[in-house]
Design a protein around this motif. Structure first.
Motif, short mmCIF file in Angstrom:
data_model
loop_
_atom_site.label_atom_id
_atom_site.label_comp_id
_atom_site.label_asym_id
_atom_site.label_seq_id
_atom_site.Cartn_x
_atom_site.Cartn_y
_atom_site.Cartn_z
N ASP A 196 7.18 2.61 5.57
CA ASP A 196 7.93 1.36 5.68
C ASP A 196 7.03 0.31 6.33
OD1 ASP A 196 9.74 -0.68 5.93
OD2 ASP A 196 11.05 0.35 7.34
N PRO A 197 6.46 -0.59 5.53
CA PRO A 197 5.56 -1.61 6.08
C PRO A 197 6.25 -2.54 7.09
CG PRO A 197 5.47 -1.60 3.67
CD PRO A 197 6.56 -0.68 4.09
N LYS A 198 7.58 -2.64 7.04
CA LYS A 198 8.30 -3.53 7.95
C LYS A 198 8.69 -2.85 9.26
CE LYS A 198 10.05 -6.26 4.15
NZ LYS A 198 11.19 -6.76 3.42
N LEU A 199 8.38 -1.56 9.37
CA LEU A 199 8.71 -0.80 10.58
C LEU A 199 7.92 -1.36 11.75
CD1 LEU A 199 10.13 1.73 11.81
CD2 LEU A 199 8.02 2.97 11.27
N LYS A 200 8.57 -1.56 12.90
CA LYS A 200 7.91 -2.07 14.09
C LYS A 200 7.97 -1.02 15.19
CE LYS A 200 8.56 -7.05 13.70
NZ LYS A 200 9.06 -8.23 14.42
N ILE A 201 6.89 -0.99 15.99
CA ILE A 201 6.87 -0.15 17.18
C ILE A 201 6.81 -1.13 18.34
CG2 ILE A 201 5.61 1.62 18.45
CD1 ILE A 201 4.36 2.41 15.75
N GLY A 202 7.96 -1.42 18.92
CA GLY A 202 8.03 -2.49 19.91
C GLY A 202 7.78 -3.80 19.17
N SER A 203 6.73 -4.51 19.56
CA SER A 203 6.39 -5.75 18.86
C SER A 203 5.23 -5.55 17.89
CB SER A 203 6.04 -6.84 19.87
OG SER A 203 4.90 -6.44 20.62
N LEU A 204 4.74 -4.32 17.77
CA LEU A 204 3.60 -4.01 16.91
C LEU A 204 4.04 -3.79 15.47
CD1 LEU A 204 0.50 -3.34 16.83
CD2 LEU A 204 1.18 -0.96 17.12
N THR A 205 3.49 -4.60 14.59
CA THR A 205 3.78 -4.45 13.16
C THR A 205 2.64 -3.69 12.50
OG1 THR A 205 2.68 -6.49 12.53
CG2 THR A 205 5.02 -6.66 13.13
N GLN A 206 2.88 -3.29 11.26
CA GLN A 206 1.83 -2.58 10.52
C GLN A 206 0.63 -3.50 10.32
OE1 GLN A 206 0.42 -2.83 7.21
NE2 GLN A 206 -0.75 -0.98 7.64
N ALA A 207 0.85 -4.78 10.11
CA ALA A 207 -0.24 -5.73 9.92
C ALA A 207 -1.07 -5.87 11.20
CB ALA A 207 0.31 -7.09 9.50
N ASP A 208 -0.39 -5.90 12.35
CA ASP A 208 -1.10 -5.97 13.63
C ASP A 208 -1.96 -4.72 13.84
OD1 ASP A 208 0.16 -8.38 14.16
OD2 ASP A 208 1.75 -7.46 15.37
N PHE A 209 -1.38 -3.57 13.49
CA PHE A 209 -2.10 -2.30 13.61
C PHE A 209 -3.33 -2.30 12.70
CE2 PHE A 209 -2.81 2.20 12.60
CZ PHE A 209 -2.89 2.73 13.87
N ALA A 210 -3.16 -2.77 11.48
CA ALA A 210 -4.27 -2.83 10.53
C ALA A 210 -5.36 -3.78 11.03
CB ALA A 210 -3.77 -3.27 9.16
N THR A 211 -4.98 -4.88 11.67
CA THR A 211 -5.94 -5.82 12.23
C THR A 211 -6.74 -5.17 13.35
OG1 THR A 211 -4.50 -7.69 11.70
CG2 THR A 211 -6.20 -8.07 13.36
N LYS A 212 -6.04 -4.43 14.22
CA LYS A 212 -6.72 -3.71 15.30
C LYS A 212 -7.69 -2.69 14.72
CE LYS A 212 -3.22 -3.93 18.93
NZ LYS A 212 -2.38 -3.14 19.84
N LEU A 213 -7.29 -2.00 13.67
CA LEU A 213 -8.15 -1.01 13.03
C LEU A 213 -9.40 -1.68 12.43
CD1 LEU A 213 -8.74 1.83 12.00
CD2 LEU A 213 -7.21 1.37 10.08
#
Length: 119
Positions: free
Chosen positions: A25-42
């Motif tokens: 689920d690309p829209k799933l959030k962990i707190g305020s962390l989105t999949q896009a934010d995670f991908a950016t960090k990666l």
């Protein structure tokens, strides 16, 4: 590196997690962390890794250049001392000043008698 706060394969796990997060689920959030934010960090982490790899290559290259320069300097030093020894002798003050050891100051070889064999 002892006592790491993360596993050694954290980058592989992060790539897998990012792909799975997109699948689930690309829209799933962990707190305020989105999949896009995670991908950016990666992506940022991968860029840092690539930069470190480049620096490692530069360090290796510079060490090799330094070692080659040291070897060349050492050859020149040996040639210099050889010329001084040839011109002034190996017992001269000039040879000692050039970094050589005077013949009279060298350690004399010690001959050791062979121990008798036990019968």
């Amino acid at each position: 590196m002892p006592n790491r706060l993360f596993p050694a394969d954290v980058l592989d796990q992060a790539q897998t997690a990012s792909e799975e997060w997109k699948e689930i689920d690309p829209k799933l959030k962990i707190g305020s962390l989105t999949q896009a934010d995670f991908a950016t960090k990666l992506t940022e982490r991968q860029a840092i890794g690539a930069q470190l790899d480049g620096l490692d290559t530069q360090m290796t290259d510079n060490r090799n250049k330094r070692d080659a320069a040291d070897a060349e300097l050492w050859d020149d030093i040996k040639k210099f001392r050889s010329v001084v020894k040839g011109n002034y002798g190996d017992e001269s003050l000039q040879y000692e000043v050039a970094g050589g050891t005077r013949r009279s100051r060298r350690k004399k070889p010690v001959r050791r008698s062979k121990a008798p064999k036990p019968s």
